[in-house]
Design an enzyme around this catalytic site. Sequence first.
Site, PDB file in Angstrom:
ATOM      1  N   ARG A 116       6.861 -14.964   5.062  1.00 55.88           N
ATOM      2  CA  ARG A 116       6.085 -15.044   4.188  1.00 55.88           C
ATOM      3  C   ARG A 116       4.852 -14.934   5.335  1.00 55.88           C
ATOM      4  NH1 ARG A 116       7.583 -15.803  -1.480  1.00 55.88           N
ATOM      5  NH2 ARG A 116       5.358 -14.803  -1.939  1.00 55.88           N
ATOM      6  N   HIS A 138       4.037  22.644  14.060  1.00 58.41           N
ATOM      7  CA  HIS A 138       2.974  22.865  13.530  1.00 58.41           C
ATOM      8  C   HIS A 138       1.428  21.559  14.546  1.00 58.41           C
ATOM      9  CE1 HIS A 138       3.976  25.641  10.450  1.00 58.41           C
ATOM     10  NE2 HIS A 138       5.647  25.086  10.690  1.00 58.41           N
ATOM     11  N   LYS A 198      10.727   1.232  10.873  1.00 59.14           N
ATOM     12  CA  LYS A 198      11.246  -0.496  11.911  1.00 59.14           C
ATOM     13  C   LYS A 198      10.876  -0.310  13.581  1.00 59.14           C
ATOM     14  CE  LYS A 198      12.184  -1.608   9.049  1.00 59.14           C
ATOM     15  NZ  LYS A 198      12.343  -1.469   7.415  1.00 59.14           N
ATOM     16  N   CYS A 235       1.254 -15.825   1.787  1.00 65.35           N
ATOM     17  CA  CYS A 235       1.323 -17.203   2.126  1.00 65.35           C
ATOM     18  C   CYS A 235       2.494 -17.474   1.791  1.00 65.35           C
ATOM     19  CB  CYS A 235       0.030 -17.805   1.897  1.00 65.35           C
ATOM     20  SG  CYS A 235      -1.589 -17.130   2.439  1.00 65.35           S
ATOM     21  N   GLU A 283       7.247  -1.342  13.299  1.00 63.26           N
ATOM     22  CA  GLU A 283       7.389  -3.499  12.669  1.00 63.26           C
ATOM     23  C   GLU A 283       7.228  -4.234  13.891  1.00 63.26           C
ATOM     24  OE1 GLU A 283       9.636  -2.266   9.155  1.00 63.26           O
ATOM     25  OE2 GLU A 283       8.056  -4.108   8.654  1.00 63.26           O
ATOM     26  N   GLU A 303      11.375   5.453   8.037  1.00 64.82           N
ATOM     27  CA  GLU A 303      12.260   4.576   7.983  1.00 64.82           C
ATOM     28  C   GLU A 303      12.508   3.649   9.630  1.00 64.82           C
ATOM     29  OE1 GLU A 303      11.877   2.284   6.366  1.00 64.82           O
ATOM     30  OE2 GLU A 303      13.356   0.976   6.421  1.00 64.82           O
ATOM     31  N   ASN A 343      -1.942 -18.830  -2.509  1.00 67.36           N
ATOM     32  CA  ASN A 343      -1.906 -17.670  -1.610  1.00 67.36           C
ATOM     33  C   ASN A 343      -2.232 -16.635  -2.951  1.00 67.36           C
ATOM     34  OD1 ASN A 343      -0.122 -15.869  -1.309  1.00 67.36           O
ATOM     35  ND2 ASN A 343       1.359 -16.040  -2.025  1.00 67.36           N
ATOM     36  N   GLY A 344      -3.013 -15.523  -2.511  1.00 68.55           N
ATOM     37  CA  GLY A 344      -3.688 -14.939  -3.077  1.00 68.55           C
ATOM     38  C   GLY A 344      -5.082 -14.063  -3.033  1.00 68.55           C
ATOM     39  N   LYS A 375       6.384 -10.672   4.457  1.00 69.88           N
ATOM     40  CA  LYS A 375       7.638 -10.206   3.881  1.00 69.88           C
ATOM     41  C   LYS A 375       7.363 -10.025   2.227  1.00 69.88           C
ATOM     42  CE  LYS A 375      11.891  -9.263   3.577  1.00 69.88           C
ATOM     43  NZ  LYS A 375      12.379  -8.067   4.220  1.00 69.88           N
ATOM     44  N   TRP A 399      -0.437 -16.598   5.999  1.00 69.25           N
ATOM     45  CA  TRP A 399      -0.731 -15.335   6.391  1.00 69.25           C
ATOM     46  C   TRP A 399      -2.207 -14.814   5.962  1.00 69.25           C
ATOM     47  CZ3 TRP A 399      -2.742  -9.922   4.851  1.00 69.25           C
ATOM     48  CH2 TRP A 399      -1.400  -8.885   5.507  1.00 69.25           C
TER      49      TRP A 399
HETATM   50  C1  F6R Z   1       9.130  -2.822   5.958  1.00 71.06           C
HETATM   51  C2  F6R Z   1       8.417  -3.406   5.191  1.00 71.06           C
HETATM   52  C3  F6R Z   1       7.768  -3.530   3.976  1.00 71.06           C
HETATM   53  C4  F6R Z   1       8.133  -3.418   2.711  1.00 71.06           C
HETATM   54  C5  F6R Z   1       6.772  -3.195   1.900  1.00 71.06           C
HETATM   55  C6  F6R Z   1       7.474  -3.429   0.649  1.00 71.06           C
HETATM   56  O1  F6R Z   1      10.375  -3.199   6.606  1.00 71.06           O
HETATM   57  O2  F6R Z   1       9.840  -4.554   5.298  1.00 71.06           O
HETATM   58  O3  F6R Z   1       7.616  -1.924   4.360  1.00 71.06           O
HETATM   59  O4  F6R Z   1       8.974  -2.507   2.520  1.00 71.06           O
HETATM   60  O5  F6R Z   1       6.127  -4.715   1.611  1.00 71.06           O
HETATM   61  O6  F6R Z   1       8.047  -4.601  -0.454  1.00 71.06           O
HETATM   62  P1  F6R Z   1       8.900  -4.483  -1.472  1.00 71.06           P
HETATM   63  O7  F6R Z   1       9.805  -3.991  -1.462  1.00 71.06           O
HETATM   64  O8  F6R Z   1       9.132  -5.918  -1.025  1.00 71.06           O
HETATM   65  O9  F6R Z   1       8.419  -4.147  -2.526  1.00 71.06           O
END
Ligand code: F6R
Length: 614
Positions: A27, A510, A491, A2, A494, A487, A101-102, A609, A75
């Site tokens: 966020r 395997h 991507k 949030c 997501e 990674e 937020n929390g 985010k 969120w």
């Molecule tokens: C993927 C992504 C998340 C963050 C993860 C950690 O694209 O953005 O997997 O990498 O939530 O976030 P940080 O780096 O902010 O601790």
Amino acid sequence: MCGIVGYIGMQEACPILIKGLRRLEYRGYDSAGVSMINEKGELNVFKAKGKVDDLEAFLSDKDISGTIGIAHTRWATHGIPCRENAHPHFSSSGTLSLIHNGIIENYATLKERLIEKGFTFVSDTDTEVLVQLIEYYKLEYKSDLLSAVQRALAQVIGAYAIAVLDKNNPDEIIAARKASPLAIGLGEGEYFLASDATPLVEYTHKVIYLDDDEIAVINRNSGLQIITLQGQAVNHEVSEINLDLGAIEKGGYEHFMLKEIFEQPDCLVNCMRGRINPEGTIVRFSSVIDNAEQLLNARRYIIVACGTSWHAGLIGKTLIENFCRIPVEVAYASEFRYSNPVIGNGDVVIAISQSGETADTLAAIELARSRGAFVYGIVNSVGSSIARNTQTGSYIHVGPEIGVASTKAFTGQVTVLTMLALCIAKERNTITQAELEEALGELLAIPGKMAEVLSQNDAIASLSRTFTYAQNFIYLGRGYNYPVALEGALKLKEISYIHAEGYPAAEMKHGPIALVDAEMPVVVVATNKLLYDKVLSNIQEIKARQGKVIAIVVKGDDTISKLVDYVIELPETAEFLYPLLASVPLQLLAYHIAVCKGKNVDQPRNLAKSVTVE
Ligand code: F6R
């Protein structure tokens, strides 16, 4: 998670709050709301399901006047996204409104107690419990808002950044934090509140970051006062934010994610500036010089992080082990925090985080420090909680990352890890000066080579159209490229919602190879010099089962290129630097597939985010 915004001053609050919500929409974006106290002393709350645009449309015929207000973009944690669950929440009497937020972990117990006392609830959220609890203490003790907030927060287990308005005191906002970020912007006769600095920069560069267990009383007449939960006054340093407004806008790109992918060459130049000399003979980190004893003589390094940052950590492990000959473990912060790690004096924990606010990573840091480990942070967000809670560290300096899918932060993290490994290796004499200079020369050339990779954007966009309707994807890599495969898969998952798995290429036989048929696209990062023949065999095994192979190869490759269905070429570099180049086409592939599928690239469903709750 949030996003919180607040304003008190001479201007109309609502336009400032809405603009702030837009800056924080990365966020949380399942619902949003605002609350203002107008001139007549009425406390209004307006909320809408969906994005800030939906809220703005809803506000068009409402009385949104008032020079004091709070706002929230949600969120969902407790309760589905809907208007009732959106913030701000009213107290039963309608005299208080609150944003949060929390997570209030003991909300169920508190709610039960409040129901017994006759309180009723209109939402499923933990937040509504908090505003009712504050109201309860206000009534019970006939107290002012501040004392009621102090009493209520003393009962709360969990994480919060909150802001509260009281209809009976239209000149005051009370805000508090524990384990969720909260920044206060200091203007001329006005104050701003926000979950991070991005909504504040267009009004002020002076910011105070609240610490845990602190309450801010922001009064129109008497100004700002910060106290602890127990009521002791706190003197805070004012920080200067150096955030360029252009950096948090799209600058002509269709999406933040595309802008951030294209910014990477410049980001890496910024990241290396002042750390590597232009001649490429020296790499320096003041954090290493100042903490040489702990960092150079460490028994072991443990990297803790989540998601993309964890993938950067996997590359960091190989870099540090190869160059520095120090053993490295990599742990998910969420697992580490609840494990009983054998860790203590002599261990160095490297915490990696873009946002610097990830709740699990913060908790892992706390655990590591409590057991005597030395903690080094690799963070993007300046002044964030992780930056402030680590003993030393390095910023990655890639600028604000707004797109929810992390791109430039990943390559920034890998670049810092590379420089750090080389710096420590040189200090430990595990590499020679000649080896260092060769490595630094290659690293300094990466931004230019990355720009070459980006020039293939149109070709990657047209390749992406071929795979718009794929149901599954496999990503393969070996050595330094295995985390790149993980990674790349993350991507794609997501932002396009296509199921994708990353594997070390040799693991295919395997089990996962059973998945391969003519419908299965397999992306292979095949830049390895050392394991070239092995990767070639892995590709042959997939081709033998009719899999469709997209290979990322080094320019001039004429063996793998002939065998596979599609090829993306990278300029030649050192083996340990291919992750920086190879991750770029995978970011573009995921981006274009998601765009072809019509997905919301910058705000993918269910994701936030900054993951400030567990
Ligand atoms: C993927 C992504 C998340 C963050 C993860 C950690 O694209 O953005 O997997 O990498 O939530 O976030 P940080 O780096 O902010 O601790």
